[in-house]
Design a protein around this motif. Structure first.
Motif, short mmCIF file in Angstrom:
data_model
loop_
_atom_site.label_atom_id
_atom_site.label_comp_id
_atom_site.label_asym_id
_atom_site.label_seq_id
_atom_site.Cartn_x
_atom_site.Cartn_y
_atom_site.Cartn_z
N HIS A 1 46.42 46.63 99.43
CA HIS A 1 47.83 46.91 98.61
C HIS A 1 47.37 47.70 97.24
O HIS A 1 46.28 47.68 96.75
CB HIS A 1 48.60 45.83 98.73
CG HIS A 1 48.05 44.59 98.13
ND1 HIS A 1 48.07 44.61 96.73
CD2 HIS A 1 47.60 43.54 98.86
CE1 HIS A 1 47.17 43.31 96.63
NE2 HIS A 1 47.01 42.59 97.89
N LYS A 2 48.57 48.23 96.86
CA LYS A 2 48.56 48.58 95.50
C LYS A 2 48.15 47.62 94.44
O LYS A 2 48.63 46.48 94.89
CB LYS A 2 49.86 49.20 95.06
CG LYS A 2 50.37 50.52 95.64
CD LYS A 2 51.59 50.83 95.14
CE LYS A 2 52.31 51.98 96.03
NZ LYS A 2 53.64 52.26 95.84
N GLN B 1 56.17 49.68 101.08
CA GLN B 1 56.37 49.86 99.51
C GLN B 1 55.02 49.53 98.92
O GLN B 1 54.77 49.65 97.73
CB GLN B 1 57.54 49.54 99.02
CG GLN B 1 57.84 48.00 98.85
CD GLN B 1 58.04 47.30 100.29
OE1 GLN B 1 58.11 47.90 101.32
NE2 GLN B 1 58.18 45.84 100.33
N GLN B 2 54.22 48.66 99.36
CA GLN B 2 52.98 48.13 98.84
C GLN B 2 52.03 48.91 99.26
O GLN B 2 50.65 48.63 98.71
CB GLN B 2 52.83 46.68 99.22
CG GLN B 2 53.85 45.63 98.97
CD GLN B 2 53.63 44.40 99.65
OE1 GLN B 2 52.80 44.25 100.31
NE2 GLN B 2 54.63 43.40 99.26
N SER B 3 52.02 50.38 99.93
CA SER B 3 50.94 50.91 100.63
C SER B 3 50.82 52.16 99.66
O SER B 3 51.46 52.56 98.55
CB SER B 3 51.12 51.23 101.89
OG SER B 3 49.78 51.36 102.52
N GLU C 1 53.56 46.20 104.17
CA GLU C 1 54.92 46.86 104.01
C GLU C 1 54.70 48.08 103.17
O GLU C 1 53.97 48.18 102.32
CB GLU C 1 55.65 45.62 103.01
CG GLU C 1 55.75 44.44 103.69
CD GLU C 1 56.79 43.38 102.88
OE1 GLU C 1 57.93 43.98 102.36
OE2 GLU C 1 56.26 42.37 102.74
N LYS D 1 53.87 43.03 93.09
CA LYS D 1 54.31 43.54 94.35
C LYS D 1 55.74 43.68 94.68
O LYS D 1 56.54 42.76 94.01
CB LYS D 1 53.69 42.59 95.37
CG LYS D 1 52.49 42.59 95.85
CD LYS D 1 52.14 41.88 97.03
CE LYS D 1 50.53 41.51 97.33
NZ LYS D 1 50.35 40.76 98.27
N GLU D 2 56.27 44.79 95.33
CA GLU D 2 57.64 44.60 95.24
C GLU D 2 58.18 44.38 96.67
O GLU D 2 57.34 44.32 97.85
CB GLU D 2 57.90 46.29 95.10
CG GLU D 2 59.15 46.78 94.57
CD GLU D 2 59.36 48.17 94.50
OE1 GLU D 2 58.64 48.87 93.99
OE2 GLU D 2 60.45 48.99 94.97
N HIS E 1 47.91 43.93 103.92
CA HIS E 1 49.30 44.40 103.51
C HIS E 1 49.83 45.13 104.66
O HIS E 1 49.12 45.49 105.60
CB HIS E 1 49.53 45.30 102.22
CG HIS E 1 49.09 46.56 102.46
ND1 HIS E 1 47.83 46.91 102.75
CD2 HIS E 1 49.50 47.73 102.25
CE1 HIS E 1 47.63 48.32 102.73
NE2 HIS E 1 48.81 48.89 102.66
N GLU F 1 60.56 42.20 92.57
CA GLU F 1 59.20 42.49 92.22
C GLU F 1 58.76 41.08 91.84
O GLU F 1 59.57 40.49 90.87
CB GLU F 1 59.09 43.49 91.34
CG GLU F 1 57.62 43.86 91.28
CD GLU F 1 57.31 45.15 90.75
OE1 GLU F 1 58.04 46.25 91.01
OE2 GLU F 1 56.21 45.48 90.12
#
Lengths: 308, 308
Positions: free
Chosen positions: A9-10, A80-82, A78, A205-206, A76, A215
Motif C-alpha cells: 500500500h501507499k 484508495q490505498q493502492s 482497497e 490509510k484512508e 492491501h 483516515e
C-alpha cells in the motif's frame, strides 16, 4: 525488463515492503518476471530491516501503468490505498490480511486473504506450497514484517500462526527475534529526524464506511509525549488534510510500543462518534485508548461500525 | 444445532451444492459445527449427482440470519448472488473461483479465490492442507462439480489443476469420470420436465458493470432447438424479468454440450452492445456464439467490458 510489479500500500510499512520483495523473489523463482516496487517513502523501521538483511530499497514508481499491464498486490486490496492508476492495470493476484473493500475485477484471479497478523505469514505457506526454499536474508525480511505488524507479538492481531511463522523464519535467518525485533521497533519509533508532515503521512490509510471517508494515521513511539506536545501544530496539518481530501474524520494515533497503549487526536465533522465508539472521553480533541495498538483490529472496525 | 451455514449462490448449480456439502464436511471434521444449505431449487444434473453418491438435498433456507450469525460462502462472492439477508450475517470465509465484485467486510476474513475451473479443485487443496481424508462419496460430489463446471473438461475455464483434481477424485470415488460425467451432463440437459419459468431461473446470475445491471441465464441442452423453438414465449418472460429487476440487458444462453457452441437470446435497452461485443450478428434477438460455453470466461467479461 519486468512484466509484473509487486507492491504494497501507499505510505508503505515494513510488511508492505518486505512482502513485495519476498513475493517477487518467489515469483521469479517459479518463472515470472516480477519486480517489487514501492508507492512511497520508507519509514525508519523498514530502512533498518532492509539494512540489516542487506537489501536495497525497491524502486519508487508513481504510475505503474506506464511500465506494466499486470500487477500483484500484497498487504492491501482497497483501491484508495493502492497505486493512483490501479484502474488502468490488471490485478492478477492479491495476497493480504486485511478486510476486503472497494475491490473489483472483471476476471477471476488468485486472491488469498487470511485473518492472520501479517502478509508474510501467508507468504511462508506459499513458499512451501510452491516448493521454493527461503534464503536467509528473505527470511529475515519476512520475520521483520511479522515483528512490525504484531509489535513483537503483542498486538491482538497476532495469531498462533504468526508466532509459529516467526519462529521458523528466525531460525532460517539466524537472528534472535526478540532482540532484533526490539531494536527494529526502536529504530522505527525514533522520530527525531521526522517533520510534522512526515509524522502525518508515515503510516496513514484512508477508508470508506457507507458514504463517509475517514483516515487513520499511526506512529509508534517510545514516549508518546514527544509527539503529543506538538498537538496544536499537528491539528493545523490535520485540518488541511481533512479539507483537501474531504474527510469526515481524521484520527492521528500515537502508539506507545513499550506499554501497548495509544493516544489519538481526532478531528473532523464526525469526530463526535469517537467518544461513544471507544467509550472513552475526548478532551481537547484527544482521547486515551488503553490497550489499543492495532489500527486494523481495534480502530478501523470500531469507526466503520459507528459511521455505518 | 449448527453455528455456521455453508452455501453457494442462488439458483444453485452442481458446484454450489457439492462444494457446500464437501466444505461443511471438512469443517465438521476439524471441529466447526457447519451445515450445508441451499438457496434455491436444484437442477436435474445436481439431483443426479446427489443420488449417485447417496446424499440428501441440503435444506432450503430463505433467511439465513434467522438461524445463524456466521456464514461461509462457496462458489460466489457477489452480494446480489447470495442470500437476501447476507448483510445481516458475518461472512467468515469465502472459497471461490469467480471474479470479485460487490463484496465488502468490516473485518479480515479467510478469502481464497483461485482462477481455476471449479470450487472443489480448491477444496481438494484445503482437504490436504488440513490433513483430512476425503471419503469416496464426498470425492464423487467434488468430481461431479468439476465435470459440471468444465463441461467434462471442454470449457476454456478448465485448467490443468482441474483435470488433475478430477483424476485424483475419480480414483477415490471409484468412478469412470468420462462415462459418469456424460451421464450426469445428459441428465442435466434433459429439459423435458421443465417449464419455461424453470428454464429461465435454473442457472441465472445477475451482475453489475458500472451503473448497469445485467443477467445471464444459461441452460445446457443436447439439442438447442428444443429450447429455441420456444423463443417467443421465452421473450415474454424475459421482458417481465427485465422490468421487475430493472435490468439493462438479459442474455438467455442455450449451450450445446455435445458440440460446445451456444445460442443466446438477448433483450433489454442495452442489447445493442451484443453485436459489437461478440462480433456476431444479432438476428431476431438471437445470436450464435460458436465455441462459447463459459458464462464466466466467455460471456460476463465481454459484456462487462462493453457496458463499462
Amino acid at each position: 525488463m519486468s512484466n509484473v510489479f509487486v507492491f504494497g500500500h501507499k505510505n508503505p510499512d515494513t510488511d508492505s515492503i518486505c512482502s513485495a520483495i519476498s513475493y517477487a523473489y518467489l515469483k521469479n523463482e517459479i518463472g515470472m518476471q516480477a519486480e517489487p516496487i514501492r508507492l512511497g517513502e520508507l519509514n525508519n523501521e523498514t530502512l533498518y530491516a532492509l539494512e540489516k538483511f542487506a537489501f536495497e530499497q525497491p524502486r519508487l514508481v508513481e504510475r505503474v501503468s506506464e511500465e506494466v499491464s499486470q500487477v500483484i498486490l500484497v498487504d492491501h486490496n482497497e483501491r484508495q490505498q493502492s497505486a493512483e492508476d490501479i484502474g488502468d492495470v490488471q490485478v492478477i493476484e492479491v495476497i493480504d490480511h486485511h478486510r476486503i473493500a472497494n475491490f473489483e475485477t472483471t476476471d477471476p484471479l488468485y486472491f488469498r486473504a487470511e485473518p492472520v497478523g501479517c502478509t508474510t505469514t501467508i507468504l511462508l505457506k506459499l513458499f512451501k506450497e510452491n516448493g521454493v526454499e527461503i534464503p536467509a536474508n528473505i527470511a529475515g525480511l519476512m520475520l521483520s514484517a511479522i515483528i512490525s505488524d504484531s509489535l513483537l507479538f503483542k498486538s491482538p492481531t497476532c495469531t498462533p500462526q504468526d508466532i509459529a511463522a516467526a519462529r521458523e523464519l528466525a531460525e532460517i535467518a539466524k537472528v534472535d527475534a526478540e532482540e532484533y525485533g526490539l531494536a527494529m521497533l526502536k529504530a522505527g519509533a525514533d522520530l527525531s529526524n521526522k517533520t510534522l508532515e512526515d509524522l502525518m503521512s508515515l503510516d496513514s490509510k484512508e477508508f470508506e464506511a457507507g458514504d463517509h471517508r475517514f483516515e487513520v494515521a499511526q506512529v509508534n513511539a517510545i514516549d508518546v509525549n514527544d509527539v503529543i506536545t506538538r498537538q496544536k501544530e499537528l491539528e493545523v496539518l490535520m485540518q488541511q488534510i481533512i479539507a483537501e481530501k474531504g474527510l469526515d474524520l481524521f484520527a492521528f494515533v500515537v502508539t506507545d510500543i513499550l506499554n501497548n497503549n495509544s493516544v489519538a487526536i481526532v478531528l473532523g465533522r464526525r469526530a463526535d462518534i469517537i467518544e461513544g465508539a471507544f467509550k472513552s472521553s475526548v478532551v481537547d480533541n484527544r482521547v486515551l485508548l488503553p490497550g489499543v495498538v492495532s489500527r486494523k483490529k481495534q480502530i478501523v472496525p470500531v469507526i466503520t461500525e459507528a459511521l455505518s
